[in-house]
Design a protein around this motif. Structure first.
Motif, PDB file in Angstrom:
ATOM      1  N   LEU A  51      28.030  -3.399  -3.162  1.00 22.24           N
ATOM      2  CA  LEU A  51      28.865  -2.534  -2.327  1.00 22.24           C
ATOM      3  C   LEU A  51      28.246  -1.158  -2.176  1.00 22.24           C
ATOM      4  O   LEU A  51      28.343  -0.530  -1.119  1.00 22.24           O
ATOM      5  N   GLN A  52      27.626  -0.684  -3.245  1.00 12.87           N
ATOM      6  CA  GLN A  52      27.025   0.645  -3.214  1.00 12.87           C
ATOM      7  C   GLN A  52      25.897   0.715  -2.194  1.00 12.87           C
ATOM      8  O   GLN A  52      25.623   1.768  -1.626  1.00 12.87           O
ATOM      9  N   ASP A  53      25.250  -0.425  -1.935  1.00 16.82           N
ATOM     10  CA  ASP A  53      24.113  -0.482  -1.016  1.00 16.82           C
ATOM     11  C   ASP A  53      24.505  -0.880   0.401  1.00 16.82           C
ATOM     12  O   ASP A  53      23.647  -0.978   1.266  1.00 16.82           O
ATOM     13  N   ASP A  54      25.782  -1.144   0.655  1.00 17.00           N
ATOM     14  CA  ASP A  54      26.220  -1.644   1.958  1.00 17.00           C
ATOM     15  C   ASP A  54      27.449  -0.868   2.439  1.00 17.00           C
ATOM     16  O   ASP A  54      28.580  -1.245   2.151  1.00 17.00           O
ATOM     17  N   PRO A  55      27.239   0.189   3.214  1.00 22.17           N
ATOM     18  CA  PRO A  55      28.377   0.999   3.665  1.00 22.17           C
ATOM     19  C   PRO A  55      29.293   0.281   4.660  1.00 22.17           C
ATOM     20  O   PRO A  55      30.381   0.772   4.943  1.00 22.17           O
ATOM     21  N   SER A  56      28.894  -0.890   5.154  1.00 22.26           N
ATOM     22  CA  SER A  56      29.755  -1.622   6.093  1.00 22.26           C
ATOM     23  C   SER A  56      30.885  -2.349   5.378  1.00 22.26           C
ATOM     24  O   SER A  56      31.837  -2.786   6.011  1.00 22.26           O
ATOM     25  N   ARG A  57      30.780  -2.505   4.044  1.00 28.93           N
ATOM     26  CA  ARG A  57      31.834  -3.159   3.258  1.00 28.93           C
ATOM     27  C   ARG A  57      32.464  -2.116   2.350  1.00 28.93           C
ATOM     28  O   ARG A  57      31.790  -1.498   1.548  1.00 28.93           O
ATOM     29  N   GLN A  58      33.769  -1.946   2.479  1.00 21.31           N
ATOM     30  CA  GLN A  58      34.472  -0.966   1.666  1.00 21.31           C
ATOM     31  C   GLN A  58      35.680  -1.617   1.012  1.00 21.31           C
ATOM     32  O   GLN A  58      36.396  -2.387   1.649  1.00 21.31           O
ATOM     33  N   TYR A  59      35.907  -1.301  -0.246  1.00 23.06           N
ATOM     34  CA  TYR A  59      37.062  -1.797  -0.985  1.00 23.06           C
ATOM     35  C   TYR A  59      37.794  -0.607  -1.572  1.00 23.06           C
ATOM     36  O   TYR A  59      37.178   0.292  -2.139  1.00 23.06           O
ATOM     37  N   PHE A  60      39.112  -0.616  -1.421  1.00 24.08           N
ATOM     38  CA  PHE A  60      39.943   0.473  -1.910  1.00 24.08           C
ATOM     39  C   PHE A  60      40.964  -0.065  -2.897  1.00 24.08           C
ATOM     40  O   PHE A  60      41.559  -1.116  -2.673  1.00 24.08           O
ATOM     41  N   ALA A  61      41.180   0.668  -3.974  1.00 25.61           N
ATOM     42  CA  ALA A  61      42.246   0.353  -4.914  1.00 25.61           C
ATOM     43  C   ALA A  61      43.534   0.949  -4.365  1.00 25.61           C
ATOM     44  O   ALA A  61      43.539   2.050  -3.817  1.00 25.61           O
ATOM     45  N   VAL A  62      44.626   0.200  -4.492  1.00 25.92           N
ATOM     46  CA  VAL A  62      45.929   0.634  -3.996  1.00 25.92           C
ATOM     47  C   VAL A  62      46.856   0.805  -5.195  1.00 25.92           C
ATOM     48  O   VAL A  62      46.960  -0.092  -6.039  1.00 25.92           O
ATOM     49  N   PHE A  63      47.512   1.929  -5.273  1.00 24.17           N
ATOM     50  CA  PHE A  63      48.400   2.255  -6.385  1.00 24.17           C
ATOM     51  C   PHE A  63      49.784   2.605  -5.867  1.00 24.17           C
ATOM     52  O   PHE A  63      49.909   3.320  -4.876  1.00 24.17           O
ATOM     53  N   LYS A  64      50.793   2.126  -6.563  1.00 31.52           N
ATOM     54  CA  LYS A  64      52.162   2.594  -6.308  1.00 31.52           C
ATOM     55  C   LYS A  64      52.484   3.752  -7.236  1.00 31.52           C
ATOM     56  O   LYS A  64      53.347   4.552  -6.968  1.00 31.52           O
ATOM     57  N   GLU A  65      51.777   3.807  -8.343  1.00 28.00           N
ATOM     58  CA  GLU A  65      51.885   4.896  -9.308  1.00 28.00           C
ATOM     59  C   GLU A  65      50.471   5.222  -9.758  1.00 28.00           C
ATOM     60  O   GLU A  65      49.548   4.484  -9.482  1.00 28.00           O
ATOM     61  N   ALA A  66      50.284   6.305 -10.462  1.00 24.64           N
ATOM     62  CA  ALA A  66      48.946   6.743 -10.865  1.00 24.64           C
ATOM     63  C   ALA A  66      48.452   6.017 -12.111  1.00 24.64           C
ATOM     64  O   ALA A  66      47.978   6.624 -13.050  1.00 24.64           O
ATOM     65  N   THR A  67      48.553   4.684 -12.132  1.00 30.78           N
ATOM     66  CA  THR A  67      48.075   3.902 -13.275  1.00 30.78           C
ATOM     67  C   THR A  67      47.052   2.892 -12.791  1.00 30.78           C
ATOM     68  O   THR A  67      46.178   3.218 -12.021  1.00 30.78           O
ATOM     69  N   ASP A  68      47.164   1.659 -13.232  1.00 30.73           N
ATOM     70  CA  ASP A  68      46.244   0.613 -12.791  1.00 30.73           C
ATOM     71  C   ASP A  68      46.506   0.237 -11.335  1.00 30.73           C
ATOM     72  O   ASP A  68      47.630   0.347 -10.849  1.00 30.73           O
ATOM     73  N   PRO A  69      45.474  -0.252 -10.629  1.00 29.64           N
ATOM     74  CA  PRO A  69      45.681  -0.643  -9.239  1.00 29.64           C
ATOM     75  C   PRO A  69      46.671  -1.796  -9.110  1.00 29.64           C
ATOM     76  O   PRO A  69      46.705  -2.699  -9.923  1.00 29.64           O
ATOM     77  N   ASP A  70      47.478  -1.743  -8.056  1.00 30.36           N
ATOM     78  CA  ASP A  70      48.445  -2.791  -7.748  1.00 30.36           C
ATOM     79  C   ASP A  70      47.898  -3.759  -6.707  1.00 30.36           C
ATOM     80  O   ASP A  70      48.489  -4.801  -6.456  1.00 30.36           O
ATOM     81  N   GLY A  71      46.798  -3.403  -6.089  1.00 31.42           N
ATOM     82  CA  GLY A  71      46.212  -4.242  -5.063  1.00 31.42           C
ATOM     83  C   GLY A  71      44.882  -3.683  -4.625  1.00 31.42           C
ATOM     84  O   GLY A  71      44.415  -2.667  -5.125  1.00 31.42           O
ATOM     85  N   VAL A  72      44.259  -4.392  -3.670  1.00 28.82           N
ATOM     86  CA  VAL A  72      42.950  -4.019  -3.160  1.00 28.82           C
ATOM     87  C   VAL A  72      42.974  -4.167  -1.646  1.00 28.82           C
ATOM     88  O   VAL A  72      43.528  -5.129  -1.123  1.00 28.82           O
ATOM     89  N   ILE A  73      42.377  -3.221  -0.950  1.00 25.92           N
ATOM     90  CA  ILE A  73      42.180  -3.327   0.495  1.00 25.92           C
ATOM     91  C   ILE A  73      40.691  -3.498   0.745  1.00 25.92           C
ATOM     92  O   ILE A  73      39.877  -2.737   0.220  1.00 25.92           O
TER      93      ILE A  73
END
Length: 87
Positions: A51-73
């Motif tokens: 992912l670091q070498d390919d800016p065309s693919r992006q993944y985001f962590a999704v949080f409902k609170e400021a703890t562990d991620p609840d999902g991924v986009i």
């Protein structure tokens, strides 16, 4: 980082690998994926490095609170996918 309506989205960080891998490896998530099966910590580290070498693919962590991620986009070209928001 994007914040709105109690939801926070930001790029996935290496420290979140365990939670993201648990979401990915849960068989109830597989219907939302293009490939199925368990991934190892080593395979995930290789994926993240790619992912670091390919800016065309992006993944985001999704949080409902400021703890562990609840999902991924996942954003790639015109494709946007959301993996789990129920935990």
């Amino acid at each position: 980082m994007f914040t709105g309506e109690g939801i926070v989205c930001r790029p996935i960080e290496e420290g979140e690998f365990g939670k993201v891998r648990a979401l990915r490896n849960d068989s109830s998530t597989w219907m939302q994926l293009t490939s199925i099966g368990h991934i190892s910590a080593e395979a995930q580290a290789v994926w993240f490095g790619g992912l670091q070498d390919d800016p065309s693919r992006q993944y985001f962590a999704v949080f409902k609170e400021a703890t562990d991620p609840d999902g991924v986009i996942h954003c790639e070209g015109d494709f946007v996918g959301i993996i789990r928001m129920d935990e």
